[in-house]
Design a protein around this motif. Structure first.
Motif, PDB file in Angstrom:
ATOM      1  N   LEU A  34       0.856  -1.395  -0.009  1.00 57.77           N
ATOM      2  CA  LEU A  34      -0.053   0.105   0.081  1.00 57.77           C
ATOM      3  C   LEU A  34       0.868   1.243  -0.091  1.00 57.77           C
ATOM      4  CD1 LEU A  34      -2.881  -1.208   2.390  1.00 57.77           C
ATOM      5  CD2 LEU A  34      -2.834  -0.558   0.065  1.00 57.77           C
ATOM      6  N   GLY A  35       2.077   1.085   0.345  1.00 54.51           N
ATOM      7  CA  GLY A  35       2.899   2.205   0.432  1.00 54.51           C
ATOM      8  C   GLY A  35       3.258   3.026  -0.918  1.00 54.51           C
ATOM      9  N   ASP A  36       2.919   1.640  -2.040  1.00 57.06           N
ATOM     10  CA  ASP A  36       3.482   2.432  -3.191  1.00 57.06           C
ATOM     11  C   ASP A  36       2.188   2.834  -4.104  1.00 57.06           C
ATOM     12  OD1 ASP A  36       5.845   1.121  -2.888  1.00 57.06           O
ATOM     13  OD2 ASP A  36       5.983   0.166  -4.799  1.00 57.06           O
ATOM     14  N   PHE A  37       0.950   2.815  -3.353  1.00 60.62           N
ATOM     15  CA  PHE A  37      -0.282   3.281  -4.071  1.00 60.62           C
ATOM     16  C   PHE A  37      -0.684   4.647  -3.340  1.00 60.62           C
ATOM     17  CE2 PHE A  37      -0.278  -1.095  -5.215  1.00 60.62           C
ATOM     18  CZ  PHE A  37      -0.751  -1.080  -6.432  1.00 60.62           C
ATOM     19  N   SER A  38      -1.689   5.197  -4.034  1.00 60.65           N
ATOM     20  CA  SER A  38      -2.138   6.691  -3.786  1.00 60.65           C
ATOM     21  C   SER A  38      -3.385   6.806  -3.970  1.00 60.65           C
ATOM     22  CB  SER A  38      -1.234   7.808  -4.153  1.00 60.65           C
ATOM     23  OG  SER A  38      -1.342   7.734  -5.600  1.00 60.65           O
ATOM     24  N   PHE A  39      -4.374   5.694  -3.898  1.00 56.52           N
ATOM     25  CA  PHE A  39      -5.845   5.655  -4.235  1.00 56.52           C
ATOM     26  C   PHE A  39      -6.379   6.426  -3.007  1.00 56.52           C
ATOM     27  CE2 PHE A  39      -4.789   1.573  -3.339  1.00 56.52           C
ATOM     28  CZ  PHE A  39      -5.686   1.188  -2.501  1.00 56.52           C
ATOM     29  N   GLY A  40      -7.677   6.904  -3.121  1.00 53.06           N
ATOM     30  CA  GLY A  40      -8.470   7.594  -2.100  1.00 53.06           C
ATOM     31  C   GLY A  40      -8.283   6.586  -0.685  1.00 53.06           C
ATOM     32  N   ASP A  41      -8.919   5.648  -0.846  1.00 56.04           N
ATOM     33  CA  ASP A  41      -9.143   4.976   0.817  1.00 56.04           C
ATOM     34  C   ASP A  41      -7.897   4.190   1.264  1.00 56.04           C
ATOM     35  OD1 ASP A  41      -9.399   3.150  -1.009  1.00 56.04           O
ATOM     36  OD2 ASP A  41     -11.415   2.470  -0.320  1.00 56.04           O
TER      37      ASP A  41
END
Length: 976
Positions: free
Chosen positions: A568-575
């Protein structure tokens, strides 16, 4: 053999010990044809000789190619003949398919200390410090005619290369990279083939490189000799006295959040301790017994082996390898095998997961015996390999003596032939009874479509080789078959390997990853998370993957959730942050899970904090409060006004004073990293005032008072200084420690003089803490030296490392008076003290009295059971070494300083100096461990200099005031 004790008495007054050749009878070699009779192996298995001299000599590493040929590293120049470049690569062939090699050619030669080999594109990469070299036979005569330096610089900067700390253990990884261990010598690496991004410093790190592009990167690790992956891609390493360690995360995850210091990735996982008991069946070597006695008596320098016994515990663990074959049965898959070359044995461990963690234990039927042991002292198992036939192969270096030449006294060494065995060597394979040699499979002749099918094999070697060949060929035709494999294969391992093969061919589709994220196998789901990270910058794909990631928050497998936190540290989606918050609620009890979550929080700490603060159950648990405080540190370090505003509101609505103080302190620490202070937030002034009152109020519970004191250490208000000085005189050790830390931070005028004035009234623990504070700054060091000169502090209360630090201080105002005070170091010869205390070993000790002595003098840095702090070696492990070694370690701590216990000095840009043992290093920070369990995290951005002191933190003179009976009591307590 002459009586060793009598010999030592005769030698006690000699400048240098002497031994006669007749006292060192040599053990005869066992001819290869008779070697199998020397082994005792687990019931149901047998040992087979696959190759022996003259076909192979001095094997230290091996790799099977796709045709079943075996490439072997022959380290004939071990241990002192590096300049002769006798090392070579031998290619062995089994021409009739009976499982025994019968033909050999010298594939490459003229190598200096070669230690590693792996097959690639019809040739081999070879590790021969300082280089990684690629060799290839292009004309089919069995001799390499192509040679290229792929990388160079291993061991650079080392004045004298250590033959036992060279790069080693080339291994194919799931990620289509060749992984290797740096071994301890490290180096600054360059590549003649690809200068981009060079040079790279590999001190304390392992490495991995792409054999197609020649891109190399640092990896977490730090073992000595041995590196292996299990089927799930988890990495294991080992060192001499740490026989199995796990690497808990990859280097790429250690620097994700610049404001968070990850815990060290390398952990011992053996249930019976790092230097566990082992059970050899071979006789002890006479020279080793004599040398041990000499070392115990101070007649020879160096580490002491076994307190008079040359065996009984791991001192030379090597070659850790996870069995991944299909010939032994599923109950053995995932087991770890480790050689002890000095003990002539192969040790086995069952590895199991416990939440996000691993534990390695002896099998129930091997509690007092080894999986394999030999009666032959020349049997030297140094490395292992999973074979094409599903069996485990052993590299037996087969030498009379396998010992670091630096550690041998000259009077012993001159009677030993360190080259004895340079013309011998064996390779064994371990098979189950009833095993039948399978038909030979030539994978190099297979079409790419056939290789895709091989990814479903139950044999790890077959899967790895198929994956390597697919990556080598870059045949895009395979993409269709691989996609079908990922979707339809009945093998979880096949589906997993298919994902990585597609990634290596550039054919990985987001839809396949989405499906794999919902796979029935946790193994596949976890690896699908890793490969999903390559799509993190594609908004369209992210919108499709995000719901799949969300569902994994409640995955039943702890390792899947652990990987999700990193991914998840690589992603930046809303939730995304809501998912991290849910993971925090789910896995707050796991320190590793908490670390993964925090490492991924490059932004959004305030959001998560606000959500978790509303959870009353979360706020009330110790783990929940810990992650809340860490979140607040990130909020402060981030310096975002919105996040800080949310925090202020949360603090205003919280009635738990201890929690409020703790969170306010976390904010202050974070703001300090951002260049601000708590004083810049007006709304916190009432909290600071309340903390000043609570700290001094004896009616407030101690835990809350400690939190208040720690918060006061970050105040700019000078009014609380007097209160902190008073608290440092408290009878409560916790309050006293907290007050000292706060005063250290505040650094009021005259602090050093006050502390020195109280020295004689302080406990031993308090003195240790005060000494650390005094050594931090130049003005305090000057005050310390004045205190020593005045006799307030005894010279013997400083360790040799601390004395050296003062004598070599950069400022002359400290160094010059220190050199005058410490002309000779500790007055009395440590050898004389050891000799004087030896009679204590014959006295009857009182364990209860010994416990009191231990708690007073040793518990600050050592642990026995539940007592003490593990800064130095765990004394449960030291028990295995015997009384003599224990006595020497107590009285003469600098005679033997293992590298992992060597003191380091860190000088910060803020003008502080900190001495300690390096607990861990990551991309963002260095953690120093100190007495009484204190850990100091220093961010690399604040480090001015990091220097190895080459000595122990343990002070000399611990025996002062004990007498022989006191030493006997202490030894009795530790060894009981």
């Amino acid at each position: 053999m002459r009586n060793i004790v009598l010999l030592l008495i005769m030698l006690a007054g000699a400048a240098e010990p002497v031994v006669e050749e007749r006292d060192l009878p040599r053990m005869a070699a066992v001819e290869a044809k008779d070697a199998l009779g020397t082994f005792v192996v687990k019931e149901g298995f047998r040992v087979e000789l696959a190759a022996a001299e003259p076909l192979v000599v001095d094997p230290v590493a091996m790799a099977f190619d796709e045709e079943g040929r075996l490439f072997v590293v022959e380290m004939r120049d071990y241990s002192e003949r590096r300049e002769e470049k006798l090392g070579r690569i031998r290619m062995l062939v089994d021409t009739d398919g009976d499982g025994k090699f019968d033909k050999a050619t010298v594939y490459a030669e003229g190598l200096a200390w070669p230690t590693a080999v792996i097959c690639w594109d019809g040739g081999v990469f070879v590790g021969a410090t300082p280089d990684i070299i690629y060799f290839k036979d292009t004309d089919g005569d069995g001799v390499a005619d192509e040679k290229k330096i792929a990388f160079t610089g291993f061991g650079s900067g080392v004045t004298r290369l250590n033959v036992q700390q060279l790069l080693n253990s080339f291994t194919w990884g799931l990620d289509n990279r060749i992984h290797g261990a740096s071994g301890g010598n490290g180096g600054v690496i360059n590549s003649p083939q690809n200068a981009r991004g060079m040079p790279l410093d590999f001190r304390g790190k392992d490495f991995a490189f792409n054999p197609r592009t020649m891109e190399i990167r640092a990896e977490m690790g730090g073992g000595q000799h041995g590196l292996s992956f299990d089927d799930a891609g988890r990495k294991f390493v080992c060192s001499n006295s740490h026989h199995i360690q796990a690497v808990m995360y990859e280097m790429r995850y250690s620097g994700g959040n610049a404001n968070y210091a990850m815990p060290g990735a390398l952990v011992d996982i053996a249930a019976d301790g790092p230097a566990a008991e082992v059970y050899r069946i071979s006789p002890e070597e006479p020279w080793r017994v004599i040398r041990t006695k000499w070392r115990v008596s101070g007649l020879a320098p160096g580490p002491i082996e076994g307190g008079g016994r040359s065996a009984g515990y791991f001192t030379g663990a090597t070659g850790v390898t996870i069995y991944r074959g299909d010939a032994w049965g599923k109950e053995f898959v995932g087991d770890a095998f480790i050689g002890d070359a000095g003990g002539n044995l192969v040790h086995r461990k069952k590895v199991r997961a416990e939440g996000v963690g691993l534990v390695a234990s002896r099998p129930g039927d091997e509690e007092k015996r080894e999986f394999l042991a030999s009666k032959d002292t020349w049997f030297r198992p140094v490395q292992f390999a999973n074979g094409p036939d599903g069996n485990l192969y052993i590299c037996d270096m087969y030498r009379e003596t396998i010992e670091h030449p630096w550690s041998l006294p000259e009077s012993i060494k001159k009677h030993l032939d360190l080259n004895s065995g340079n013309d011998r060597g064996r390779i064994y394979r371990i098979v189950r009874e009833g095993f039948k040699q399978p038909a030979r499979v030539r994978m190099g002749e297979m079409r790419t479509g056939e290789l895709v099918g091989m990814l479903e094999s139950g044999n790890g070697w077959t899967r790895d080789t198929a994956a390597r060949l697919i990556y080598e060929r870059q045949d895009k035709w395979a993409i269709g078959g691989l996609r079908k494999l990922v979707k339809e294969s009945g093998s979880a391992l096949g589906r997993m390997h298919g994902l990585y093969a597609l990634e290596g061919l550039g054919g990985l589709e987001a839809g396949l990853v989405e499906g794999a994220l919902e796979d029935e196998s946790a193994l596949v789901r976890r690896q699908a998370l890793r490969v999903s990270e390559r799509f993190a910058d594609n908004p369209q794909i992210v919108s499709a993957i995000a719901p799949k990631l969300a569902r994994l928050v409640n995955d039943p497998d702890a390792w899947v959730r652990y990987q999700l936190a990193f991914t998840l540290g690589d992603f930046s989606f809303g939730d995304r942050n809501e998912l991290l918050a849910e993971l925090a609620k789910h896995d707050a009890g796991s320190a590793w899970a908490r670390a993964a979550i925090l490492s991924s929080l490059t932004k959004g700490s305030g959001e998560i904090f606000a959500g978790l603060m509303r959870d009353g159950v979360f706020r009330s648990s110790r783990e929940g409060r810990e992650i809340l405080q860490q979140l607040v540190v990130l909020i402060g370090a981030g310096g975002r006004a919105d996040d800080i505003s949310q925090l202020r509101l949360a603090l205003a609505g919280t009635e738990d004073r201890g929690l409020v103080f703790s969170l306010a302190r976390g904010l202050g620490e974070g703001l300090g990293r951002h260049g601000e202070s708590l004083g810049s937030i007006a709304e916190l002034k009432p909290i600071l005032a309340d903390a000043a009152q609570a700290a001094m109020d004896p009616r407030v519970d101690e835990a809350t008072r400690v939190q208040a004191i720690e918060l006061l250490g970050l105040c700019v208000d000078r009014n609380s200084i007097e209160g902190l000085f008073k608290l440092h005189e408290s009878k409560s050790a916790r309050l006293q420690t907290a007050a000292l830390a706060a005063l250290d931070r505040r650094n009021p005028p005259g602090l050093a003089e006050v502390l020195i004035g109280r020295w004689r009234s302080l406990t031993l623990r308090a003195r240790s803490e005060v000494m650390g504070v005094l050594l931090k700054r130049e003005d305090r060091c000057r005050a310390l030296l004045r205190g020593i000169a005045a006799g307030t502090i005894a010279r013997e209360e400083l360790s040799s490392t601390e004395i050296r630090y003062l004598r070599e201080y950069p400022a002359g105002s400290v160094a010059e008076p220190a050199r005058q005070l410490f002309v000779r170091g500790i007055d009395q010869s440590r050898k004389d003290v050891v000799d004087a205390m030896m009679p204590a070993l014959e006295m009857k000790g009182d364990g209860e009295l010994g416990k009191k002595i231990f708690l007073e003098r040793c518990a600050s840095c050592h642990r026995v059971g539940e007592e003490g702090f593990a800064l130095g070696p765990d004394l449960v492990t030291v028990k295995n070494s015997g009384k003599e070694k224990l006595l020497v370690n107590i009285v003469d701590p600098n005679r033997e300083v293992a590298s992992q216990y060597s003191a380091y000095l860190v000088e910060t840009k803020e003008g502080e100096s900190v001495l300690g043992i390096i607990g861990s290093e990551t991309a963002t920070s260095v953690t120093l461990r100190q007495a009484y369990g204190v850990e100091t995290v220093i961010f690399r951005s604040n480090i001015k200099r990091l220097k190895n002191q080459g000595q122990s933190l343990m002070p000399e003179g611990l025996e002062e005031g004990l007498g022989k009976q006191g030493v006997a009591d202490l030894v009795e307590f530790i060894l009981k």
